[in-house]
Motif scaffolding. Structure first.
Motif, PDB file in Angstrom:
ATOM      1  N   TYR A 192      -5.488   5.174   2.530  1.00  0.00           N
ATOM      2  CA  TYR A 192      -6.651   4.423   2.994  1.00  0.00           C
ATOM      3  C   TYR A 192      -7.412   3.945   1.771  1.00  0.00           C
ATOM      4  O   TYR A 192      -7.936   4.751   0.994  1.00  0.00           O
ATOM      5  CB  TYR A 192      -7.531   5.309   3.872  1.00  0.00           C
ATOM      6  CG  TYR A 192      -8.670   4.572   4.508  1.00  0.00           C
ATOM      7  CD1 TYR A 192      -8.437   3.540   5.409  1.00  0.00           C
ATOM      8  CD2 TYR A 192      -9.986   4.911   4.216  1.00  0.00           C
ATOM      9  CE1 TYR A 192      -9.478   2.844   5.990  1.00  0.00           C
ATOM     10  CE2 TYR A 192     -11.040   4.228   4.809  1.00  0.00           C
ATOM     11  CZ  TYR A 192     -10.774   3.202   5.683  1.00  0.00           C
ATOM     12  OH  TYR A 192     -11.812   2.527   6.269  1.00  0.00           O
TER      13      TYR A 192
ATOM     14  N   LEU B  43      -4.461   6.359   6.482  1.00  0.00           N
ATOM     15  CA  LEU B  43      -4.625   5.538   7.682  1.00  0.00           C
ATOM     16  C   LEU B  43      -3.332   5.624   8.482  1.00  0.00           C
ATOM     17  O   LEU B  43      -2.244   5.468   7.919  1.00  0.00           O
ATOM     18  CB  LEU B  43      -4.890   4.091   7.247  1.00  0.00           C
ATOM     19  CG  LEU B  43      -5.303   3.079   8.300  1.00  0.00           C
ATOM     20  CD1 LEU B  43      -6.627   3.465   8.937  1.00  0.00           C
ATOM     21  CD2 LEU B  43      -5.454   1.692   7.673  1.00  0.00           C
TER      22      LEU B  43
ATOM     23  N   VAL C  91       0.870  -1.184   0.000  1.00  0.00           N
ATOM     24  CA  VAL C  91       0.000   0.000   0.000  1.00  0.00           C
ATOM     25  C   VAL C  91       0.905   1.231   0.000  1.00  0.00           C
ATOM     26  O   VAL C  91       1.826   1.312   0.811  1.00  0.00           O
ATOM     27  CB  VAL C  91      -0.898   0.044   1.261  1.00  0.00           C
ATOM     28  CG1 VAL C  91      -1.922   1.168   1.152  1.00  0.00           C
ATOM     29  CG2 VAL C  91      -1.597  -1.281   1.497  1.00  0.00           C
TER      30      VAL C  91
ATOM     31  N   PRO D 164     -12.088  -1.931   0.353  1.00  0.00           N
ATOM     32  CA  PRO D 164     -11.268  -3.049  -0.130  1.00  0.00           C
ATOM     33  C   PRO D 164     -11.834  -4.388   0.324  1.00  0.00           C
ATOM     34  O   PRO D 164     -12.678  -4.445   1.217  1.00  0.00           O
ATOM     35  CB  PRO D 164      -9.927  -2.814   0.565  1.00  0.00           C
ATOM     36  CG  PRO D 164     -10.288  -2.164   1.866  1.00  0.00           C
ATOM     37  CD  PRO D 164     -11.547  -1.359   1.598  1.00  0.00           C
TER      38      PRO D 164
ATOM     39  N   GLU E 246       0.237  -7.470   5.703  1.00  0.00           N
ATOM     40  CA  GLU E 246       1.147  -7.976   6.741  1.00  0.00           C
ATOM     41  C   GLU E 246       1.284  -9.484   6.618  1.00  0.00           C
ATOM     42  O   GLU E 246       0.495 -10.139   5.927  1.00  0.00           O
ATOM     43  CB  GLU E 246       0.651  -7.600   8.142  1.00  0.00           C
ATOM     44  CG  GLU E 246      -0.638  -8.267   8.540  1.00  0.00           C
ATOM     45  CD  GLU E 246      -0.932  -8.115  10.042  1.00  0.00           C
ATOM     46  OE1 GLU E 246      -0.016  -7.825  10.830  1.00  0.00           O
ATOM     47  OE2 GLU E 246      -2.095  -8.301  10.418  1.00  0.00           O
TER      48      GLU E 246
HETATM   49  P1  ADP Z   1      -3.957  -5.607  12.516  1.00  0.00           P
HETATM   50  O1  ADP Z   1      -2.609  -6.272  12.531  1.00  0.00           O
HETATM   51  O2  ADP Z   1      -4.133  -4.594  13.606  1.00  0.00           O
HETATM   52  O3  ADP Z   1      -5.093  -6.590  12.410  1.00  0.00           O
HETATM   53  P2  ADP Z   1      -3.927  -5.106   9.629  1.00  0.00           P
HETATM   54  O4  ADP Z   1      -2.826  -4.354   8.983  1.00  0.00           O
HETATM   55  O5  ADP Z   1      -3.919  -6.605   9.460  1.00  0.00           O
HETATM   56  O6  ADP Z   1      -3.978  -4.715  11.180  1.00  0.00           O
HETATM   57  O7  ADP Z   1      -5.318  -4.553   9.117  1.00  0.00           O
HETATM   58  C1  ADP Z   1      -6.541  -4.993   9.651  1.00  0.00           C
HETATM   59  C2  ADP Z   1      -7.703  -4.494   8.807  1.00  0.00           C
HETATM   60  O8  ADP Z   1      -7.697  -3.057   8.759  1.00  0.00           O
HETATM   61  C3  ADP Z   1      -7.693  -4.941   7.362  1.00  0.00           C
HETATM   62  O9  ADP Z   1      -8.245  -6.209   7.173  1.00  0.00           O
HETATM   63  C4  ADP Z   1      -8.526  -3.830   6.723  1.00  0.00           C
HETATM   64  O10 ADP Z   1      -9.889  -4.042   6.983  1.00  0.00           O
HETATM   65  C5  ADP Z   1      -8.107  -2.589   7.476  1.00  0.00           C
HETATM   66  N1  ADP Z   1      -6.967  -1.884   6.803  1.00  0.00           N
HETATM   67  C6  ADP Z   1      -5.647  -2.010   7.076  1.00  0.00           C
HETATM   68  N2  ADP Z   1      -4.906  -1.227   6.266  1.00  0.00           N
HETATM   69  C7  ADP Z   1      -5.769  -0.586   5.448  1.00  0.00           C
HETATM   70  C8  ADP Z   1      -5.626   0.383   4.389  1.00  0.00           C
HETATM   71  N3  ADP Z   1      -4.437   0.853   4.017  1.00  0.00           N
HETATM   72  N4  ADP Z   1      -6.753   0.819   3.778  1.00  0.00           N
HETATM   73  C9  ADP Z   1      -7.984   0.374   4.169  1.00  0.00           C
HETATM   74  N5  ADP Z   1      -8.181  -0.518   5.152  1.00  0.00           N
HETATM   75  C10 ADP Z   1      -7.095  -1.004   5.790  1.00  0.00           C
END
Ligand code: ADP
Length: 497
Positions: free
Chosen positions: A203, A157, A131, A207, A289
């Motif tokens: 953001y 974000l 991203v 998605p 991740e």
């Molecule tokens: P965590 O490790 O806290 O669970 P993640 O990076 O895995 O965080 O993200 C969790 C969720 O947050 C994703 O499944 C998505 O719904 C949302 N998210 C994370 N990054 C983005 C982004 N750049 N744009 C939109 N939604 C995002």
């Protein structure tokens, strides 16, 4: 092969791991906190030992105590499950130092992937799409963040480098909101992870969350087990997952799975892992991740590929090569998982605690329930409120949805409030059936917390009489011991609901 493996976990995942260990002829060693003395996972293990205390910090997070128990009882390895110590690089290192095999990737990989900034940079360097964002100097002030956010373009974000469970995450829609959001995210990240570093990401609007199961061994083999789609989320937490990802073209599937394998190879990944991506409306995907553990939602992959991931984890950890090659791994039909929580959707999903008075899980062809509770289980305030997972398989997606809906209708859990009805209303939503899912699905469609119509009085009366006739009188009741099912011969008491 290991003779004994200690499971450093509780609930459904400890039960699930114990099942596979025993099938493999490996003794399963459990641990349990004081409130978990009579828990289902204790009985699922061949032997189990107490951890003094009740809170997670006092019990399942006490790595040293767990290693001590493993050593004292002759375990060769530790399976951490998910959550708790599963992504703790220090714990993985301590296991090795104590002569125990940690069933998971190496401590270096866990550490590197646990830092989202390092993970993103490593994978971007390997050619995996990430991203767009900015992760600059850790001591950058609000002015710098404001400038960079402007360059990326709102909405942005803010995310925590050490993030997990959606903590330390803030959406910023305009520059005026940035300073306050930055401060809040840093504060939350510092409190939750002891690491206040945050970074910026574009953001992505609406998605889909698509992740790829990967597996590596100590001999340099890396494979993928296809994708899971986990867009149905509440506060960034998944509640319904499925495989395959509905509507994904074979070409896109190949690209995203290849990207995951490239990522796994770039970091020398061993054991089970998950590479998470966001898929935008144009079909572009971005790395999010790497989760360096078995995922909660791994059963959907198991039903679709017909493989046992825990078995493969144990084999690989013991030094054997992967038990499957890429060409042998196929996707068959469709699987859907629903996470059953003890929480009250009509009261803001407040966790619900208490004793489970009645528990009847659905069963039947292509229905799997991974449960950590049974009738009589205590649901305490100390741990995650997830009670069980319902996983169904269908030759086609519509069949899987219908099977899941029917299974949820038959799921009986009394004594605590659950999200079973809520899950059903999501599955029955026409937009879900159409496969138009994205991470804001629940907010956008305002899925009702419960659509259950009030039960008419005569239904309650009929149910009470039926219950009375079908159960023997309790020992203290009038008529106890008599071979009668006449409701007028028994003076029991019952309570509606
Ligand atoms: P965590 O490790 O806290 O669970 P993640 O990076 O895995 O965080 O993200 C969790 C969720 O947050 C994703 O499944 C998505 O719904 C949302 N998210 C994370 N990054 C983005 C982004 N750049 N744009 C939109 N939604 C995002």
């Amino acid at each position: 092969m290991f003779k004994k493996v200690l499971i450093a976990n509780r609930g459904e995942i400890a039960v699930r791991i114990a099942g596979t260990l025993r099938e493999m002829g490996v003794r399963a060693v459990g641990v349990y906190s004081e409130p978990d003395r009579g828990a289902v996972h204790v009985g699922a293990c061949d032997e189990a030992y107490p951890l003094e205390g009740a809170t997670s910090a006092e019990t399942y997070l006490r790595g040293e105590r767990i290693i001590e128990i493993a050593k004292a009882h002759g375990a060769d390895a530790i399976h951490p499950g998910y959550g708790f110590l599963s992504e703790n690089a220090e714990f993985a290192g301590r296991c090795a130092a104590a002569g125990l095999t940690f069933i998971g990737p190496t401590p270096d990989v866990i550490r590197a992937m646990g830092d989202k900034i390092v993970a993103k940079k490593t994978l971007a360097d390997a050619g995996v799409p990430v991203v767009p964002g900015w992760s600059g100097k850790t001591n950058a002030g609000a002015a710098e963040f404001r400038k960079r956010a402007g360059e990326i373009g709102y909405p942005v974000l803010i995310k925590a480098a050490a993030g997990g469970g959606g903590k330390g995450m803030r959406v910023v829609r305009a520059e005026t909101e940035l300073d306050a959001a930055l401060e809040a995210a840093q504060r939350e990240a510092g409190a939750a992870f002891g690491d206040a570093r945050v970074f910026l990401e574009k953001y992505i609007s609406r998605p889909r969350h698509v992740e790829v199961q990967i597996f590596g061994d100590a001999h340099g083999n890396v494979v993928h087990l296809f994708e899971r789609e986990c867009s149905i989320q509440r506060r960034h937490q998944k509640i319904i997952e499925e495989s395959p990802c509905w509507g994904m073209t074979p070409a896109l599937r190949e690209q995203i799975c290849d990207a995951a394998v490239t990522a796994a190879k770039a970091i020398g990944y061993q054991n089970a892992g998950t590479v998470e991506f966001l898929l935008d409306e144009s079909g572009a995907f971005y790395f999010l991740e790497v989760n360096t553990r078995l995922q909660v939602e791994h059963p959907v992959t198991e039903l679709v590929t017909r493989l046992d991931l825990v078995r493969a984890q144990v084999l690989v950890a013991s030094g054997e090569p992967l038990p499957f090659a890429q060409v042998d791994i196929r996707q068959h039909g469709c699987a859907i998982e629903c996470r059953i929580y003890a929480e009250d959707p009509s009261r803001g999903f407040l966790p619900s605690t208490g004793r489970i008075l009645r528990y009847v899980a659905p069963a039947g062809p292509n229905i799997r329930v991974d449960s950590g509770v049974a009738e009589g289980s205590e649901v305490s305030v100390h741990y995650d409120p997830m009670l069980a997972k319902l996983i169904v398989w269908g030759a086609r997606r519509e069949e899987a949805i219908r099977r899941a809906v029917c299974a949820l209708r038959r799921y009986v859990i009394l004594g605590v409030t659950t999200n079973v009805e809520f899950l059903r209303s999501v599955l029955e939503h026409p937009e879900f059936a159409a496969g138009r899912t994205h991470t804001h699905f629940l907010d956008e469609h305002r899925v009702a917390a419960t659509d259950a119509a009030p039960v008419p009085d005569d239904a309650w009366i009929a149910a009470a009489i039926a219950a009375q006739q079908s159960t023997r009188p309790s020992p203290g009741a009038i008529g106890a011991g008599q071979p009668t099912h006449d409701p007028w011969q028994t003076a029991g008491a019952w309570r509606a609901g």
